[in-house]
Structure formats: C-alpha cells, structure tokens
Design a protein around this motif. Structure first.
Motif, short mmCIF file in Angstrom:
data_model
loop_
_atom_site.label_atom_id
_atom_site.label_comp_id
_atom_site.label_asym_id
_atom_site.label_seq_id
_atom_site.Cartn_x
_atom_site.Cartn_y
_atom_site.Cartn_z
N GLY A 148 -47.34 47.48 -20.93
CA GLY A 148 -47.57 48.67 -20.12
C GLY A 148 -46.33 49.28 -19.53
O GLY A 148 -46.41 50.07 -18.59
N ILE A 149 -45.17 48.99 -20.08
CA ILE A 149 -43.91 49.42 -19.48
C ILE A 149 -43.32 50.64 -20.21
O ILE A 149 -43.15 50.63 -21.42
N LYS A 150 -43.03 51.70 -19.44
CA LYS A 150 -42.22 52.78 -19.96
C LYS A 150 -40.77 52.31 -19.89
O LYS A 150 -40.18 52.24 -18.81
N VAL A 151 -40.22 51.94 -21.03
CA VAL A 151 -38.92 51.26 -21.08
C VAL A 151 -37.82 52.02 -20.34
O VAL A 151 -37.00 51.42 -19.65
N GLU A 152 -37.84 53.34 -20.45
CA GLU A 152 -36.77 54.13 -19.84
C GLU A 152 -36.82 54.09 -18.30
O GLU A 152 -35.86 54.48 -17.63
N THR A 153 -37.94 53.62 -17.73
CA THR A 153 -38.06 53.53 -16.26
C THR A 153 -37.85 52.12 -15.74
O THR A 153 -37.83 51.91 -14.52
N LEU A 154 -37.69 51.17 -16.64
CA LEU A 154 -37.61 49.76 -16.23
C LEU A 154 -36.29 49.45 -15.53
O LEU A 154 -35.21 49.64 -16.07
N GLN A 155 -36.39 48.97 -14.30
CA GLN A 155 -35.20 48.58 -13.54
C GLN A 155 -34.76 47.17 -13.95
O GLN A 155 -35.60 46.36 -14.33
N PRO A 156 -33.46 46.86 -13.85
CA PRO A 156 -32.93 45.62 -14.43
C PRO A 156 -33.02 44.38 -13.56
O PRO A 156 -32.69 43.29 -14.00
N GLY A 157 -33.45 44.51 -12.30
CA GLY A 157 -33.49 43.36 -11.41
C GLY A 157 -32.13 43.04 -10.82
O GLY A 157 -31.10 43.56 -11.27
N LEU A 158 -32.13 42.21 -9.78
CA LEU A 158 -30.89 41.75 -9.18
C LEU A 158 -30.44 40.45 -9.84
O LEU A 158 -31.22 39.82 -10.57
N ASN A 193 -35.44 48.34 -4.08
CA ASN A 193 -34.20 47.70 -3.64
C ASN A 193 -33.88 46.44 -4.44
O ASN A 193 -32.71 46.10 -4.64
N TYR A 194 -34.93 45.75 -4.89
CA TYR A 194 -34.74 44.56 -5.71
C TYR A 194 -34.70 44.91 -7.21
O TYR A 194 -34.59 44.02 -8.05
N LYS A 195 -34.86 46.20 -7.50
CA LYS A 195 -34.74 46.73 -8.86
C LYS A 195 -35.71 46.08 -9.84
O LYS A 195 -35.33 45.65 -10.93
N VAL A 196 -36.98 46.02 -9.42
CA VAL A 196 -37.99 45.40 -10.29
C VAL A 196 -39.09 46.39 -10.69
O VAL A 196 -40.08 46.01 -11.32
N THR A 197 -38.92 47.67 -10.37
CA THR A 197 -39.98 48.66 -10.58
C THR A 197 -39.97 49.24 -11.99
O THR A 197 -38.92 49.40 -12.60
N PHE A 198 -41.16 49.58 -12.47
CA PHE A 198 -41.28 50.36 -13.70
C PHE A 198 -42.53 51.23 -13.63
O PHE A 198 -43.46 50.93 -12.87
N GLU A 199 -42.54 52.30 -14.41
CA GLU A 199 -43.72 53.15 -14.51
C GLU A 199 -44.62 52.61 -15.62
O GLU A 199 -44.14 52.13 -16.65
N VAL A 200 -45.91 52.71 -15.39
CA VAL A 200 -46.90 52.17 -16.32
C VAL A 200 -47.31 53.25 -17.33
O VAL A 200 -47.54 54.41 -16.97
N THR A 201 -47.40 52.85 -18.59
CA THR A 201 -47.81 53.80 -19.63
C THR A 201 -49.27 54.22 -19.43
O THR A 201 -50.08 53.47 -18.87
N GLU A 202 -49.59 55.41 -19.89
CA GLU A 202 -50.97 55.90 -19.78
C GLU A 202 -51.94 55.01 -20.57
O GLU A 202 -53.07 54.76 -20.13
N LYS A 203 -51.49 54.54 -21.72
CA LYS A 203 -52.34 53.67 -22.54
C LYS A 203 -52.71 52.40 -21.78
O LYS A 203 -53.86 51.95 -21.81
N TYR A 204 -51.73 51.82 -21.09
CA TYR A 204 -51.99 50.58 -20.35
C TYR A 204 -52.87 50.86 -19.13
O TYR A 204 -53.74 50.05 -18.79
#
Length: 211
Positions: free
Chosen positions: A29-39, A138-149
């Motif tokens: 369910g991850i939009k790859v371009e929005t995926l943050q890399p984490g700390l 702030n912890y860089k763990v966020t991503f946007e969810v795909t519509e399909k998911y």
C-alpha cells in the motif's frame, strides 16, 4: 565512451531496481515516492509529547531520564499485524521492564478510537495519537497509502484509513521501532516497509542489554 556506457548501464540498473521496489512496496500500500527513509542508529531522537489512554502526559525527554525508551510506531487498531505485535509486547512486558526500559506506542489513529482499543485489549503501556503526524514525520516513517490499498482495507477490514486517522488523510507509518538512550540517541532500530516484519520483544531486550 566507456564512461558514458558505464553511466547508461548504471542508470538502467537504477531504474530497474526502482521499478522492482515500486512493485514490491505497492503490495504493502505504499506510494514509493512518498516513503520517508527513517532515522538511523546514532541519530538524535526527536522529542515529542502527548496524552496516553489513561490521561497521563507523556514526554520522551522525561522518560529517558529513568532508562532507555522503546518508541514503536503502528498503523492502527484495524491492523491485524499491528495487534499481533502489540500483543506479543504486552505478553513480554515484565521482561522488557526488567531491563529498566520503558515503551511508548505511536499511531496516527484518532485518540478516542485508540483509547478504546487500549482498554479493550488491556494494553497498559502508553499509547499516543499522533494527531498531526508530526512525530511520524520527525522520525521519517510516513508514507501515503495507494488508492488500491485503501479500497482493500475498506473491503476486507471495513476501515477507511483516512477517516480512522486523526488528521483524516490516508497516510501511515512504517511499523518502525527505535530504542532511545538517556542522551536521546538512537541505539537500535527496526525499520522495514514490509509491515509484517517487526522488532520482536526478544530483539528489543537483547538490544537494550547489549548497551
């Protein structure tokens, strides 16, 4: 000429890897371009505060004064993998506390729903609603969810991710775990966009005891 050919090959490989990664992460369910890399280990953990399910004010910088703190991000009460992980932590809580550590859970789920979930499942560790997703960001763990998911979750788990979140948008955290020491430094981490892969209670205990 050789350098140019090498450049083209590297670019082709990079695009191929990104395409494969996008296909893999789309399943989660991850939009790859929005995926943050984490700390990373060694980074300073961002401070945060909130009110837990018992009405207690929680602040990370205060918690670490008494020992290491495990900061765990989870998607919400609707997520079976999250519940399974939270349950394993609940069942191992005495062993975790024996190390001198504390633990705090962070979710984008709105507070009222999260509080009811904690009460129903008898989760006594602090659970915080990240109402504006500032902790997740702030912890860089966020991503946007795909519509399909989103549609999949609505169909199979009868949950509207956006409506379930306090901010009412369809974003989620990677189910990451960070262990923070008294100096607010990250000493261990588990970050994997594949939401079924989590840091086990045993791994948490081993990481704390290794310090």
């Amino acid at each position: 000429m050789k350098k140019f050919i090498t450049f083209i090959i590297l670019m082709t490989l990079s695009l191929s890897i990104f395409a494969q990664e996008k296909d893999i992460y789309a399943k989660y369910g991850i939009k790859v371009e929005t995926l943050q890399p984490g700390l990373n280990i060694g980074d300073t953990a961002p401070d945060f505060s909130g009110v837990d399910q018992k009405g207690n004010k929680i602040q990370l910088s205060e918690m670490v004064k008494e020992g290491p703190v495990i900061v765990n991000f989870f998607r919400g009460s609707w997520c079976p993998s999250c519940y399974k992980h939270l349950k394993s932590i609940r069942d191992s809580l005495d062993y975790i506390y024996d190390t001198g550590a504390k633990i705090v859970m962070v979710s984008p789920e709105e507070k009222e729903s999260l509080d009811k979930f904690a009460e129903k499942k008898k989760f006594t560790f602090p659970m915080l609603s990240d109402t504006d997703m500032s902790v997740m960001n702030n912890y860089k763990v966020t991503f946007e969810v795909t519509e399909k998911y989103q549609k999949k979750i609505k169909t199979f788990l009868m949950t509207d991710i956006a409506a379930n979140n306090a901010l009412h948008n369809a974003s989620l955290p990677v189910p990451a775990t960070y262990i923070v020491d008294k100096n607010m430094k990250i000493i261990a981490k588990q970050y994997n966009p594949k939401y079924s892969i989590r840091m086990s209670p045993t791994a948490m205990i081993e990481a704390i005891n290794a310090e």
